[in-house]
Scaffold this active site. Structure first.
Site, short mmCIF file in Angstrom:
data_model
loop_
_atom_site.label_atom_id
_atom_site.label_comp_id
_atom_site.label_asym_id
_atom_site.label_seq_id
_atom_site.Cartn_x
_atom_site.Cartn_y
_atom_site.Cartn_z
N THR A 198 63.39 76.14 26.95
CA THR A 198 63.87 77.15 27.75
C THR A 198 63.81 78.56 28.06
O THR A 198 64.18 79.72 28.62
CB THR A 198 65.42 75.95 28.13
N SER A 239 60.13 71.99 23.86
CA SER A 239 60.62 71.56 22.29
C SER A 239 60.32 69.91 22.29
O SER A 239 59.75 69.52 21.40
CB SER A 239 61.12 72.04 21.53
N THR A 294 65.79 73.98 22.41
CA THR A 294 66.45 73.65 21.91
C THR A 294 66.66 72.02 21.78
O THR A 294 67.72 71.90 20.88
CB THR A 294 67.77 73.90 22.47
#
Length: 341
Positions: free
Chosen positions: A34, A80, A114
């Site tokens: 992000t 991720s 994240t």
């Protein structure tokens, strides 16, 4: 008045070349996430695409140049959730090579999505072979969103990586100006302040006047770790199962070498099932779903199911078991590893 204006100009003036040359060097390696996202319409609630390069991200934080001489490297630019254990190995080798070849590096920052940031951080905490800081950082909102958090997080991460006091603390996550141990940190929810490290994992803060550590990890990590992934091509397959009322155990895929069970206690059917897996040579480890429990390692005379996990989340216990299985399949030795890391 003239003195006041002169003072303001001095504060705002960029560092001289001589002053810049004395700053510590920090390498910032980007993986995506992000923090590198862009929306088609800035400020809209729409989804974003991961587009921004690490050079763009660092350029958007000019304040960071006051704390370090920054070098950048684009490892990947993906979500991720697309990062795999194979990429963990590649990233670890890149970090270890950089530290081995560059004695001038004060530390390394990894920008990361994240969703899996805490897993990558804990893996690096176990396999980086240096006491110099490795700091992982991300963002809960893209740079084009309303009230983005990435720039401030990146600035704080660079400050930590450049700080001499960060040496010997293992891999760390820096979010919302808090310094979290990679062993205990996890994402609790998807907004600012959503990363936490429970009762034991917050090491310090990034304050206006400087990086402040108040605690340090005592479990083995980084430079004191026994794990060497320099020649590994892949990691052993380990599954995670979730225990619940009436459960009889989860399916095990072909090739699985270990299973972490998130449980507050086995049902009778689960116990029988996991005992059968142990007899087949599959290593079982049991941890609390929250990761907060500190289980007592079994004595040599006890008949028990699974390795006792001491204060690790299921996903982190899986990573440690994957690495333990690169060393041994002996449950006694694996229990020793879980008691030391």
């Amino acid at each position: 008045m003239r003195c006041c204006i002169l003072s303001l100009l001095l504060v705002a003036a960029p560092l001289t070349a001589a002053a810049q040359s004395e700053l510590p060097r920090v390498l910032v390696i980007a993986t995506g996430g992000t923090i590198a996202g862009e929306q088609k319409e800035p400020g809209s609630p729409e989804s974003y695409e991961i587009r921004r390069s690490i050079a763009q991200l660092v350029a958007s934080v000019p304040e960071a140049r006051k704390y370090a001489r920054i070098e950048t490297e684009q490892f990947s630019n993906i979500s991720s959730t697309s990062i795999t254990p194979a990429q963990w190995l590649q990233l670890a080798r890149r970090i270890n090579n950089a530290f081995r070849e560059r004695s001038d590096l004060a530390g390394i920052v990894i920008t990361h999505g994240t969703a899996r940031l805490d897993e990558t951080a804990f893996f690096l905490n176990l396999v980086v072979k240096s006491d110099r800081p490795v700091v992982l950082v991300g963002a809960q909102r893209p740079p084009t969103g309303i009230s983005p958090d990435g720039a401030l997080n990146l600035l704080a991460a660079i400050r930590v990586a450049s700080s001499p006091s960060a040496r010997g603390k293992g891999a760390m996550i820096v979010m919302d100006e808090r310094i979290l141990s990679a062993r205990d940190a996890e994402k609790l929810y998807a907004r600012s302040g959503g990363f936490d490290a429970g009762e034991m994992g917050m090491l310090g803060v990034v304050a206006t006047h400087g990086v402040q550590f108040f605690y340090a990890p005592t479990r083995r990590n980084t430079a004191t770790s026994e794990f060497d992934v320099s020649l590994l091509q892949e990691l052993p397959a380990v599954d995670i199962h979730y225990s619940y009322a009436g459960a009889d155990g989860g399916a095990v895929h072909d090739g699985v070498k270990g299973v972490v069970v998130a449980t507050t206690g086995f049902t009778p059917d689960e116990r029988a099932y996991y005992e059968s897996l142990q007899r087949r040579g599959i290593v079982i480890a049991a941890t609390f779903p929250s990761g907060e429990n500190v289980a007592s390692p079994p004595s040599a005379r006890e008949s028990t199911v699974g390795i006792a996990v001491e204060h690790l989340s299921p996903s982190h216990a899986r990573i440690l078991l994957m690495l333990a299985l690169t060393k041994t399949k002996d449950p006694i030795h694996i229990q020793r590893i879980f008691s030391e890391y």
